[in-house]
Design an enzyme around this catalytic site. Structure first.
Site, PDB file in Angstrom:
ATOM      1  N   CYS A  77       3.265   4.985  -0.644  1.00  0.00           N
ATOM      2  CA  CYS A  77       3.144   6.441  -0.557  1.00  0.00           C
ATOM      3  C   CYS A  77       3.696   6.936   0.776  1.00  0.00           C
ATOM      4  CB  CYS A  77       1.710   6.917  -0.725  1.00  0.00           C
ATOM      5  SG  CYS A  77       0.920   6.460  -2.273  1.00  0.00           S
ATOM      6  N   TRP A 100       2.806   6.164  -4.993  1.00  0.00           N
ATOM      7  CA  TRP A 100       2.762   4.836  -5.604  1.00  0.00           C
ATOM      8  C   TRP A 100       1.456   4.772  -6.371  1.00  0.00           C
ATOM      9  CZ3 TRP A 100       0.212  -0.056  -5.201  1.00  0.00           C
ATOM     10  CH2 TRP A 100       0.963  -1.147  -5.623  1.00  0.00           C
ATOM     11  N   ASN A 134      -2.308  10.046   1.094  1.00  0.00           N
ATOM     12  CA  ASN A 134      -2.127   8.599   1.069  1.00  0.00           C
ATOM     13  C   ASN A 134      -3.491   7.952   1.224  1.00  0.00           C
ATOM     14  OD1 ASN A 134       0.599   9.070   1.033  1.00  0.00           O
ATOM     15  ND2 ASN A 134       0.983   8.355   3.116  1.00  0.00           N
ATOM     16  N   GLY A 135      -3.730   6.858   0.530  1.00  0.00           N
ATOM     17  CA  GLY A 135      -5.004   6.151   0.663  1.00  0.00           C
ATOM     18  C   GLY A 135      -5.782   6.168  -0.637  1.00  0.00           C
ATOM     19  N   GLU A 148       8.419 -18.860   1.369  1.00  0.00           N
ATOM     20  CA  GLU A 148       9.050 -17.568   1.627  1.00  0.00           C
ATOM     21  C   GLU A 148      10.286 -17.370   0.747  1.00  0.00           C
ATOM     22  OE1 GLU A 148      10.444 -13.909   3.153  1.00  0.00           O
ATOM     23  OE2 GLU A 148       8.473 -14.829   2.896  1.00  0.00           O
ATOM     24  N   GLU A 206      10.461 -11.259  -5.683  1.00  0.00           N
ATOM     25  CA  GLU A 206      10.307  -9.861  -5.304  1.00  0.00           C
ATOM     26  C   GLU A 206      11.416  -8.978  -5.873  1.00  0.00           C
ATOM     27  OE1 GLU A 206       8.225  -9.123  -1.021  1.00  0.00           O
ATOM     28  OE2 GLU A 206      10.082 -10.277  -0.971  1.00  0.00           O
ATOM     29  N   LYS A 219       6.730  -1.035   0.699  1.00  0.00           N
ATOM     30  CA  LYS A 219       7.096  -1.630   1.985  1.00  0.00           C
ATOM     31  C   LYS A 219       5.903  -1.746   2.917  1.00  0.00           C
ATOM     32  CE  LYS A 219      10.067  -3.187   5.007  1.00  0.00           C
ATOM     33  NZ  LYS A 219      10.678  -4.503   4.795  1.00  0.00           N
TER      34      LYS A 219
END
Length: 605
Positions: free
Chosen positions: A2, A74, A100-101, A482, A489, A600
């Protein structure tokens, strides 16, 4: 995850909001919206599911104003949809809110105060804006209602709120708790944003907010009150970053640009933290605090966690200090038995990772010292830790981290060398940090210049497969973890990284005809063992790609890594893995920079 933008006092508010939202795309989102007001009684709300391009197409020429708010969402509460997109609006059409949150007790608030309200969305955010309207209807001012609602939200919630009242069209009301939010200061205008980078075209001066702050923003004034309602002044900082640093330039995607930037990032860390005589130039108090610790605890998530796994090996080899690596979301609620004198290292690209922040809050409560290694100055984890070490890697826009990962490993190497010198370990005395990092940077440059080889391998082995495996032993196993994360991803190939010796203990049952298996081989003492495990999967039909150090290479190995110090082989070995992920995603026709369902900066737990 977001993103928020807001502006008051600019004639081109719509353009500023859309431009800011475009720069927030890197955070991950599935819908977006704006609300602008022209100060003449006209307000315009536009929301769309999908990309910013869809929102821009829906914004007609009449949508103009001098004050406005915008949001990239999001999905958490409610599926991606136009109705669930922000801004959310009160039933009377007066209040507009972006958020956001997550509000943990939104159902209880809805049931207690708003049972008679018809909701148009499934979001927790709509509950908040409807509550504000309810209390204003009962006689409170807009600000009083805003503050009152903040007090009704339970302590486990997180929020960054940006509110507009249609009856006060040049005013923005702001509040934050756990989620990042900044005020950008201009001449006769002010802005609000989740990330300073998105407003660098408007201002380079920002005010950092503290949890509990409530802010009233007009074109000429920024008034801040703390959680107790007392007027306060917060630190203002200047950001020198060039706004064009977040542009793709000639690249198709940011991910490839950021892969190519890695040699320069490594060299930049050398110049920042290593003197010409080879001495480590890191805060003496930080090095002293680390030297007094009997154990290091690295706490991180995702790619940063994987960088921590590599760092564990480096700290234990160079500094001879026991080191543990923990997943932040697990550590925060299942803290292990700590040593007598622990020191905590938080690895985070954004400095806003909610899981890590939860751990840091507990570490601070226990009175332990900590270090945040981050790419973002003035971020929350940077401010709240005892010490900060900046990566200075420049904006990382692609959701899949590349240059932050290698920068974190380089930073850990510099710290381990400095700590090893304090502890007078033979390994640290023999390790020439500047020379070895320069050698690693040169190796990375060689590898990024060999893209054609990797592009062909991706097309041949990975363009149509549904699953793949990375294998390795020791530090190569850490790199494999990784490498597998990068591939899954951005290409959505089900990929796992395995300790190659474990294949025969169950995982080999998944090998089918033409299953891609990528072997990482950089350690002489385990090289033949990994090649033996490789033969086991070949005999079962696997299609194998080898990533091998040049001193261990054989004639048929596809990717040969230039020689680097054994401790730093992950810096070289990860580069072809990053490129394999990039080209596989591109081959499949995906948006490499914005993979589905990912964000991100993960600012909620």
């Amino acid at each position: 995850m977001c993103g928020i933008v807001g502006v008051t006092g600019r004639e081109n508010a719509t353009e500023i909001l859309l431009k800011g939202l475009k720069k927030l795309e890197y955070r991950g989102y599935d819908s977006a919206g704006i609300y602008v007001n022209d100060q003449k009684g006209n307000g315009y709300l536009v929301k769309e599911k999908g990309r910013i391009e869809d929102l821009q197409a829906a914004v007609g020429p009449a949508v103009k104003g001098t004050t406005g708010i915008g949001h990239t969402r999001w999905a958490t509460h409610g599926a991606p949809s136009q109705a669930n997109a922000h801004p959310q609006v009160s039933a009377d059409g007066r209040f507009y809110l972006v958020h956001n949150g997550m509000i943990s007790n939104f159902r209880q608030l809805k049931q207690e105060y708003l049972a008679d309200v018809d909701f148009v969305s499934e979001t927790d955010t709509e509950v908040i804006v409807q509550l504000i309207a309810r209390f204003v209807g009962e006689g409170m001012s807009s600000k009083e209602a805003f503050v009152h609602v903040l007090h009704l939200i339970d302590d486990s919630s997180s929020y960054a709120f940006l509110l507009m009242d249609k009856d006060q069209p040049n005013t923005l009301y702001v509040a934050k708790k756990k989620s990042p939010l900044l005020i950008g200061v201009g001449a006769d205008f002010n802005v609000v944003c989740s990330d300073a980078m998105v407003m660098l075209s408007e201002t380079h001066d920002f005010i950092e907010l503290t949890d509990g702050d409530v802010v009233t923003v007009t074109p000429s004034k920024v008034e801040i009150e703390d959680a107790e309602g007392q007027s306060v002044t917060r630190h203002q900082f200047h950001v020198d970053d060039d706004a064009t640093a977040s542009d793709k330039g000639a690249y198709d995607f940011f991910m490839l640009k950021e892969i190519d930037e890695q040699p320069g990032v490594i060299r930049g860390l050398e110049q920042t933290y290593i003197a010409q005589d080879g001495q480590i130039e890191v805060d003496d108090k930080l090095m002293s605090a680390m030297n007094q610790a009997d154990r290091l605890y690295i706490v991180a998530a995702g790619t940063s966690y994987n960088a921590g796994l590599v760092g564990k090996n480096i700290f234990e080899k160079l500094a001879a200090v026991p080191t543990e690596v923990h997943i932040a979301s697990e550590f925060g609620y299942n803290m292990p038995l700590l040593s007598e004198k622990p020191f905590f290292i938080f690895l985070t690209q954004s400095g806003e990772t909610a899981d890590s922040r939860e751990v840091l809050a507990k570490v601070n409560q226990l009175g332990y010292e900590s270090l945040t290694i981050t790419n973002v100055p003035n971020s929350t984890l940077s401010r709240e830790a005892t010490y900060t070490m900046l990566l200075n890697a420049g904006p990382e826009i692609a959701v899949a981290s590349t240059k932050a990962y290698t920068a974190q490993i380089a930073a850990e190497t510099i710290l381990a060398k400095g700590l090893g010198m304090l502890k007078v370990t033979p390994a640290a005395a023999e390790f020439d940090t500047a020379f070895e990092l320069t050698k690693a940077a040169n190796a990375i440059q060689t590898l990024v210049d060999q893209k054609d080889i990797v592009e062909d391998l991706a097309a041949t082995h990975l363009s149509t497969t549904r699953n793949a495996f990375y294998i390795g032993r020791g530090i190569d196993y850490q790199t494999a973890i990784e490498a597998s994360l990068k591939l899954k991803e951005v290409s959505y190939v089900q990929t796992e990284g395995f300790a190659s010796g474990e294949l025969k203990h169950g995982t080999i049952s998944l090998i089918e005809e033409n299953t891609p298996v990528i072997a990482i081989i950089t350690d002489q003492k385990t090289a033949e063992l990994t090649r033996s495990n490789e033969q086991e999967v070949i005999s079962r039909g696997a299609s194998v790609i080898n990533i091998v150090s040049e001193n261990l290479a054989e004639e048929d190995d596809q990717i040969v890594l230039p020689a680097v110090h054994q401790l730093l082989t992950p810096l070289a070995a990860i580069i072809p893995a990053q490129l394999l992920a990039y080209y596989t995603s591109k081959e499949r026709g995906y948006d490499v920079d914005k993979p589905r369902n990912l964000a991100k900066s993960v600012t909620v737990e």
